[in-house]
Design a protein around this motif. Structure first.
Motif, PDB file in Angstrom:
ATOM      1  N   LEU A   2       0.849   6.270  -6.731  1.00 26.06           N
ATOM      2  CA  LEU A   2       0.487   6.014  -8.124  1.00 26.06           C
ATOM      3  C   LEU A   2      -1.010   6.113  -8.366  1.00 26.06           C
ATOM      4  O   LEU A   2      -1.473   5.946  -9.495  1.00 26.06           O
ATOM      5  N   GLY A   3      -1.764   6.344  -7.329  1.00 25.05           N
ATOM      6  CA  GLY A   3      -3.210   6.415  -7.479  1.00 25.05           C
ATOM      7  C   GLY A   3      -3.838   5.059  -7.727  1.00 25.05           C
ATOM      8  O   GLY A   3      -4.938   4.975  -8.285  1.00 25.05           O
ATOM      9  N   GLU A  42       0.821  -1.209   0.000  1.00 25.34           N
ATOM     10  CA  GLU A  42       0.000   0.000   0.000  1.00 25.34           C
ATOM     11  C   GLU A  42       0.854   1.257   0.000  1.00 25.34           C
ATOM     12  O   GLU A  42       0.508   2.262  -0.645  1.00 25.34           O
ATOM     13  N   ASP A  43       1.974   1.230   0.706  1.00 27.36           N
ATOM     14  CA  ASP A  43       2.879   2.380   0.717  1.00 27.36           C
ATOM     15  C   ASP A  43       3.440   2.648  -0.684  1.00 27.36           C
ATOM     16  O   ASP A  43       3.517   3.797  -1.130  1.00 27.36           O
ATOM     17  N   ILE A  77      -2.400  -8.120  -6.831  1.00 28.53           N
ATOM     18  CA  ILE A  77      -2.903  -7.485  -8.049  1.00 28.53           C
ATOM     19  C   ILE A  77      -3.126  -6.012  -7.765  1.00 28.53           C
ATOM     20  O   ILE A  77      -3.596  -5.636  -6.681  1.00 28.53           O
ATOM     21  N   LEU A  78      -2.790  -5.148  -8.731  1.00 25.66           N
ATOM     22  CA  LEU A  78      -3.032  -3.716  -8.607  1.00 25.66           C
ATOM     23  C   LEU A  78      -4.324  -3.342  -9.311  1.00 25.66           C
ATOM     24  O   LEU A  78      -4.561  -3.763 -10.446  1.00 25.66           O
ATOM     25  N   GLU A  79      -5.140  -2.560  -8.646  1.00 26.34           N
ATOM     26  CA  GLU A  79      -6.429  -2.145  -9.209  1.00 26.34           C
ATOM     27  C   GLU A  79      -6.397  -0.666  -9.581  1.00 26.34           C
ATOM     28  O   GLU A  79      -5.684   0.124  -8.974  1.00 26.34           O
TER      29      GLU A  79
END
Length: 229
Positions: free
Chosen positions: A170-171, A164-165, A227-229
């Motif tokens: 990166l939004g 999360e950091d 995974i990045l959302e």
């Protein structure tokens, strides 16, 4: 018909290879969880060592001392499963200067002491009954599995917090985990060599202190792909 099916199969395969493989945005991070625990039990390895010139006499003397030691342990009301003979040996030794043989007999007993308040009484009694070597004393926790579980959960929280950091600037958001790898090492309690010493004190009535068990660290390490959302 078979020819038509073959043509369709080849066409499908060609279309599949022609499509781009969609990349899934993800982040890989490691996490560590550590729990500090005050030990509540100890494993003690003690030995009776006997030397002499006659093998039979040396073994007999050693056996007599071990017999006294085992009887004392039973009087301490330790469970039979909590103590066992670990090693037995009888070895000849040759003195090249005197040009004669001697013999060395040893028997080692391993004891699990579940109540550390009995440590002084146990150790003093063992020495009185013939123990002349304390090999090691290892302090540990009776709730190891519980603390290992806590450490693993802390490791996962640490990994997610790191992820999360990293993505906060990166939004993006951290999604579900794709893979989790446990990198934890098997826990082996480190031996602590404990000697019985009477602490000098101006107050004769003050209880003596013979142990400083400290803390043990139980650690878990993981690697997680999110995974990045």
């Amino acid at each position: 018909m078979k020819k038509a099916l073959l043509i369709l199969s080849v066409l499908f395969i060609s279309m599949s290879y022609g499509q781009e493989v969609k990349q899934v945005p993800q982040i890989n991070v490691s996490g560590e969880g550590k729990v500090k625990v005050i030990p509540d039990q100890a494993t003690i390895a003690v030995t009776v060592e006997t030397k002499g010139n006659n093998a039979k006499d040396v073994k007999k003397q050693n056996d007599e001392k071990i017999d006294a030691v085992l009887k004392f342990i039973k009087k301490m009301n330790l469970a039979p499963a909590d103590y066992k003979t670990q090693r037995v040996s009888l070895n000849p030794q040759y003195d090249y200067e005197k040009k004669k043989h001697s013999y060395n007999a040893t028997q080692t007993i391993e004891i699990l002491l579940r109540d550390l308040s009995k440590y002084d009484e146990l150790m003093e009694g063992l020495v009185d009954q013939g123990i002349n070597r304390i090999d090691n004393v290892t302090f540990q926790s009776s709730k190891l599995a519980q603390y290992q579980s806590e450490a693993r959960k802390l490791a996962m929280k640490d990994a997610k917090l790191k992820a999360e950091d990293y993505v906060s600037v990166l939004g993006q958001k951290v999604g579900r985990a794709m893979t989790i790898s446990d990198n934890s090492q098997t826990y082996y309690p480190q031996p602590m060599y404990a000697a019985m010493k009477t602490m000098e004190s101006s107050d004769a009535s003050a209880p003596r202190e013979t142990l400083a068990v400290g803390e043990i660290n139980i650690t878990a390490n993981v690697t997680v792909s999110f995974i990045l959302e």
